[in-house]
Design an enzyme around this catalytic site. Structure first.
Site, mmCIF file in Angstrom:
data_model
loop_
_atom_site.group_PDB
_atom_site.id
_atom_site.type_symbol
_atom_site.label_atom_id
_atom_site.label_comp_id
_atom_site.label_asym_id
_atom_site.label_seq_id
_atom_site.Cartn_x
_atom_site.Cartn_y
_atom_site.Cartn_z
ATOM 1 N N GLU A 104 0.759 -1.380 -0.031
ATOM 2 C CA GLU A 104 0.034 -0.079 0.084
ATOM 3 C C GLU A 104 0.967 1.418 0.049
ATOM 4 O O GLU A 104 2.070 1.125 0.564
ATOM 5 C CB GLU A 104 -0.986 -0.191 1.313
ATOM 6 C CG GLU A 104 -2.328 -0.368 1.101
ATOM 7 C CD GLU A 104 -3.111 0.992 0.126
ATOM 8 O OE1 GLU A 104 -2.493 1.507 -0.524
ATOM 9 O OE2 GLU A 104 -4.422 0.842 0.482
ATOM 10 N N ASP A 105 0.407 2.289 -0.478
ATOM 11 C CA ASP A 105 1.018 3.496 -0.427
ATOM 12 C C ASP A 105 0.980 4.144 0.870
ATOM 13 O O ASP A 105 1.968 4.491 1.653
ATOM 14 C CB ASP A 105 0.394 4.558 -1.309
ATOM 15 C CG ASP A 105 -0.974 4.821 -1.269
ATOM 16 O OD1 ASP A 105 -1.794 4.038 -0.668
ATOM 17 O OD2 ASP A 105 -1.552 5.864 -2.052
ATOM 18 N N ASP A 108 -4.098 5.117 6.361
ATOM 19 C CA ASP A 108 -4.548 6.134 7.030
ATOM 20 C C ASP A 108 -5.505 5.783 8.000
ATOM 21 O O ASP A 108 -5.136 5.453 9.207
ATOM 22 C CB ASP A 108 -5.327 7.234 5.824
ATOM 23 C CG ASP A 108 -5.660 8.470 6.385
ATOM 24 O OD1 ASP A 108 -6.548 8.777 7.407
ATOM 25 O OD2 ASP A 108 -5.327 9.523 5.852
ATOM 26 N N PHE A 157 -1.927 15.724 5.189
ATOM 27 C CA PHE A 157 -1.903 15.410 3.751
ATOM 28 C C PHE A 157 -0.671 15.458 3.022
ATOM 29 O O PHE A 157 0.231 16.581 3.044
ATOM 30 C CB PHE A 157 -3.023 16.256 3.009
ATOM 31 C CG PHE A 157 -3.315 15.637 1.795
ATOM 32 C CD1 PHE A 157 -4.273 14.249 1.646
ATOM 33 C CD2 PHE A 157 -2.785 15.904 0.669
ATOM 34 C CE1 PHE A 157 -4.564 13.670 0.537
ATOM 35 C CE2 PHE A 157 -3.182 15.332 -0.795
ATOM 36 C CZ PHE A 157 -4.041 14.496 -0.546
ATOM 37 N N ARG A 170 1.849 12.522 -8.213
ATOM 38 C CA ARG A 170 2.324 11.139 -8.377
ATOM 39 C C ARG A 170 3.643 11.034 -8.822
ATOM 40 O O ARG A 170 4.664 10.265 -8.250
ATOM 41 C CB ARG A 170 1.351 10.171 -9.078
ATOM 42 C CG ARG A 170 0.012 10.106 -8.633
ATOM 43 C CD ARG A 170 -0.849 8.653 -9.078
ATOM 44 N NE ARG A 170 -1.970 8.759 -8.965
ATOM 45 C CZ ARG A 170 -2.857 8.318 -7.866
ATOM 46 N NH1 ARG A 170 -2.165 8.121 -6.915
ATOM 47 N NH2 ARG A 170 -4.072 8.465 -8.209
HETATM 48 P P1 XMP Z 1 -7.686 4.447 4.445
HETATM 49 O O1 XMP Z 1 -8.269 5.469 5.465
HETATM 50 O O2 XMP Z 1 -8.508 3.515 3.984
HETATM 51 O O3 XMP Z 1 -6.997 5.281 3.367
HETATM 52 O O4 XMP Z 1 -6.505 3.744 5.448
HETATM 53 C C1 XMP Z 1 -6.016 5.028 2.508
HETATM 54 C C2 XMP Z 1 -6.112 5.646 1.227
HETATM 55 O O5 XMP Z 1 -6.331 7.005 1.475
HETATM 56 C C3 XMP Z 1 -5.725 7.898 0.598
HETATM 57 N N1 XMP Z 1 -4.916 8.685 1.497
HETATM 58 C C4 XMP Z 1 -3.952 9.662 1.004
HETATM 59 N N2 XMP Z 1 -3.789 10.014 -0.460
HETATM 60 N N3 XMP Z 1 -2.257 11.710 0.531
HETATM 61 C C5 XMP Z 1 -2.832 10.973 -0.317
HETATM 62 O O6 XMP Z 1 -2.332 11.401 -1.432
HETATM 63 C C6 XMP Z 1 -2.674 11.606 1.785
HETATM 64 O O7 XMP Z 1 -2.130 12.027 2.836
HETATM 65 C C7 XMP Z 1 -3.596 10.433 1.943
HETATM 66 N N4 XMP Z 1 -4.111 9.685 3.193
HETATM 67 C C8 XMP Z 1 -4.870 8.955 2.713
HETATM 68 C C9 XMP Z 1 -4.900 6.975 -0.149
HETATM 69 O O8 XMP Z 1 -5.343 6.615 -1.434
HETATM 70 C C10 XMP Z 1 -4.877 5.608 0.414
HETATM 71 O O9 XMP Z 1 -4.717 4.637 -0.360
HETATM 72 MG MG MG Z 2 -4.642 5.583 -2.777
#
Ligand code: XMP
Ligand code: MG
Length: 180
Positions: A104-105, A108, A157, A170
């Site tokens: 995962e990237d 959150d 963010f 990206r």
């Molecule tokens: P959850 O809440 O499901 O979120 O763990 C995961 C997805 O939320 C997006 N995300 C971000 N994308 N900068 C971004 O560009 C951020 O700071 C950020 N925080 C959450 C992301 O798509 C991730 O897969």
């Molecule tokens: Mg994402």
């Protein structure tokens, strides 16, 4: 060279983690994974779109045999009270008895992974671990824990190294954070 400020649409971002620091950390993660799996080739499953750059670098940092596949998660409103359901597009890979590493990237709230993990477990893998470029511990709301984490960051963010703001940013080689 790192740009001092980046403006995407209506927002301005400033440098946060440099490409050199990222690269060194990804190498460390690659070594740790290589050590843990040894001669049992893991299958990396990278979640598109955000993780594609991290996944490419992490995959090349592995010193062992490994395979990689990509999935896109689509979320739709379920008819039950559980709300949105997440389904994987493109997961044709045979997961049975494989050692899976989800890539995962960013984690959150943990909602995305907590919804996706059951779908992986259902397919009978030998093991499942999670590698994430970033985590935001202060934002976590679901019981999801990464086994390999690049960086723990504050609940702000971020942009770059695969992460986007409305699709843009990206391609920035460094990681940026929202200014202010
Ligand atoms: P959850 O809440 O499901 O979120 O763990 C995961 C997805 O939320 C997006 N995300 C971000 N994308 N900068 C971004 O560009 C951020 O700071 C950020 N925080 C959450 C992301 O798509 C991730 O897969
Ligand atoms: Mg994402």
């Amino acid at each position: 060279m790192t740009q001092l400020e980046v403006t995407v649409l209506d927002k301005t971002f400033v440098p946060f983690i440099s490409r050199e620091t990222i690269s060194a950390r990804v190498e460390e993660l690659g070594e740790a994974i290589s050590k843990d799996y040894g001669d049992e080739p893991p299958l990396m499953i990278a979640i598109l779109n955000g993780s594609f750059i991290f996944a490419a670098d992490l995959f090349r940092a592995l010193k062992i045999n490994a395979t990689i596949s990509f999935v896109k998660l689509a979320s739709y409103k379920g008819t039950t009270s559980t709300g949105s359901v997440i389904t994987a597009i493109g997961l044709e890979e045979q997961l049975k008895d494989r050692h899976v590493i989800i890539v995962e990237d960013i984690i959150d709230t943990g909602k995305t992974l907590s919804a996706f993990l059951p779908e992986i477990h259902q397919r009978g893998p030998a093991s499942v671990k999670i590698a994430t470029f970033l985590t935001k511990p202060d934002a976590l709301q679901y019981d999801v824990r990464a086994d390999y984490t690049g960086f723990e960051i504050a609940n702000r963010f971020v942009l770059g190294y695969g992460l986007d703001y409305d699709g843009f940013g990206r391609n920035l080689p460094d990681l940026y954070v929202l200014k202010g």
